[in-house]
Design a protein around this motif. Structure first.
Motif: not given
Ligand code: TYD
Ligand code: MG
Length: 456
Positions: A159-161, A201-207
């Motif tokens: 949900n956050i992503v 998962r968050l790293m992929m979103t950031a990148k």
């Protein structure tokens, strides 16, 4: 693996070391009783995550084709934090903020989010620990919030992503990574697998976007949740929040920084309305110093590019036992023993019959050899019961032959001392050529510890 049986591995909760069997002590971080059993993630799920991140085939580009300007760093509104980050927040970066519960991680990140929002950035603060009402209570304490700052109370990473992709903020804060869970990993929130999967998962979103993401990671002594160290290899920057349990001061230092130096520290004070920057830590560390006490010396150490003055205290007494007692707080115990041996052999002080206690005030940890001479002088001062004038600072490295060696940034140290009203500096002779144009402060160069001892 037999069919029908779930394959598991053992992880160290402290550092993330992986093993196929349980162990009492972690061979990597040497902590005891930190291994936990967790199911292995199906390889299919990892592949599908990678697929999502690299949906379109990529082509290598030449270094000159990559556009990046230094202006793309976002100032945090805290000079102290900017310096630790290496000049501000780099876009698309993942920054881990670790520290013990209650040290002030949520507070500083909320203040940072408010600063960024008021400077026109779009910010999201996602909390898995506090409800929106609790966040509001804290926000009321730290001041008015203006601009585009969105709050979300959520623990599901999917949900956050989705929200981050839809909103595309400049900066997002995830408080804390240990409360987050992803559907991909079948373990409880706070377990190593969950923490790692959620962070990746968050790293992929950031990148894949321009969003810089701050992750809060609790360091717990009991090891009931996976510590931030299991994420250190994954993120771009690791900041640790430290502070004395009794004091209101907090030090932020970086343990890893892909975009800057790891030597810098930032100093904050916890007040009733949030954290305040301490621009001049030397003043703070020297506050309340006893005047005209023997065994007390002001030393100067460099934290990155910044000189910091603090007090080194020594107490030397005759030993009541066969073995002399030595105690070091704030400096390395072995270094203290070495310095006392040098003092005995080269300057003729009978240290082997004396107990010695050395303390660095303000809870600072000193690793720089430039404080050697200050430690030695504090010991001599206590031993002879003579006072070193309180307007004197001392720095220099001491070698095994009792020689006082030059240190880096001597001019910066002397300037800092002069700025704070000190009148005399005892320093290594070899540092003298580099110091010029300094008036109003007396420089006393010394070549060895005997010369230094005769100054007082
Ligand atoms: P917090 O940021 O919640 O810690 P963490 O997220 O690292 O667990 O900090 C909580 C502590 O800070 C708590 O003991 C109360 C104190 N505090 C203040 O002294 N002043 C303030 O303005 C705020 C918001 C908290
Ligand atoms: Mg918190």
């Amino acid at each position: 693996m037999k069919t029908g049986k779930i394959q598991t591995v053992f992880f160290c909760k402290n550092c993330g070391y992986e093993s196929s069997k349980w162990m009492g002590q972690c061979p990597s971080c040497r902590e005891w009783n930190t291994f936990v059993e967790e199911p292995v993630l199906k390889t299919g799920s990892k592949a599908s995550l990678a697929d999502k991140a690299c949906a379109k085939p990529r082509k290598p580009v030449h270094i000159d084709e990559i556009g990046f300007e230094e202006s793309e760093r976002i100032p945090t509104g805290f000079e102290e934090l900017d310096r630790v980050l290496g000049g501000g927040i780099v876009e698309s970066s993942l920054i881990l903020v670790g520290g013990e519960p209650g040290i002030g991680k949520s507070t500083i990140l909320l203040q940072l989010a408010a600063n960024l929002a008021s400077s026109g950035k779009k910010v999201m603060y996602i909390s898995g620990e506090e409800s929106l009402r609790q966040i509001k209570l804290r926000a009321d304490r730290v001041g008015k919030i203006e601009g585009e700052l969105g709050f979300l109370s959520e623990t599901n990473i999917e949900n956050i992503v989705a929200v981050l992709e839809e909103q595309d903020p400049d900066v997002a804060v995830i408080d804390s990574i240990q409360t987050m869970y992803t559907d991909e990993a079948g373990t409880a929130p706070g377990s190593i697998t969950q923490v790692r999967e959620s962070a990746s998962r968050l790293m992929m979103t950031a990148k894949t976007s321009k969003t810089a993401i701050f992750l809060v990671g609790h360091v717990t002594k009991e090891g009931t949740v996976a510590g931030p160290r299991v994420l250190e290899h994954m993120v771009d920057t690791v900041l640790y929040f430290e502070g004395g349990e009794e004091g209101s001061y907090r030090i932020i230092r970086s343990a890893k920084n892909r975009f800057g130096s790891t030597n810098e520290i930032g100093v904050f004070e916890m007040c009733s309305d949030g954290l305040k920057e301490v621009m001049n830590p030397s003043e703070l560390l020297l506050k309340g110093r006893p005047e005209d006490a023997s065994g007390a010396v002001v030393a100067c150490l460099m934290e990155g590019t910044r000189p910091i003055l603090m007090e080194v205290q020594a107490l030397v007494t005759e030993t009541g036992f066969g073995m002399p007692r030595r105690q070091a707080s704030g400096i390395d115990y072995n270094r203290l023993n070495l310095l006392l041996a040098v003092l005995e052999k080269r300057a003729g002080f009978a240290m082997s019959r004396l107990d010695a206690y050395v303390n660095v005030t303000g809870g600072m940890r000193v690793t720089e050899p430039a404080t050697d001479l200050a430690v030695i002088m504090a010991v001599i001062s206590s031993l002879r019961n003579t006072v070193i004038p309180s307007d004197t600072i001392i720095f220099g490295e001491v070698g095994l032959s009792g020689e006082v060696r030059g240190v880096a940034h001597a001019d910066l140290r002397v300037r800092e001392a002069r700025k704070l009203g000190f009148k005399r500096v005892i320093l290594p002779k070899t540092n003298m050529q580099k110091i010029c144009g300094l008036e109003g402060i007396e420089l006393i160069p010394v070549r060895n510890i005997q010369e230094a001892a005769s100054c007082i």
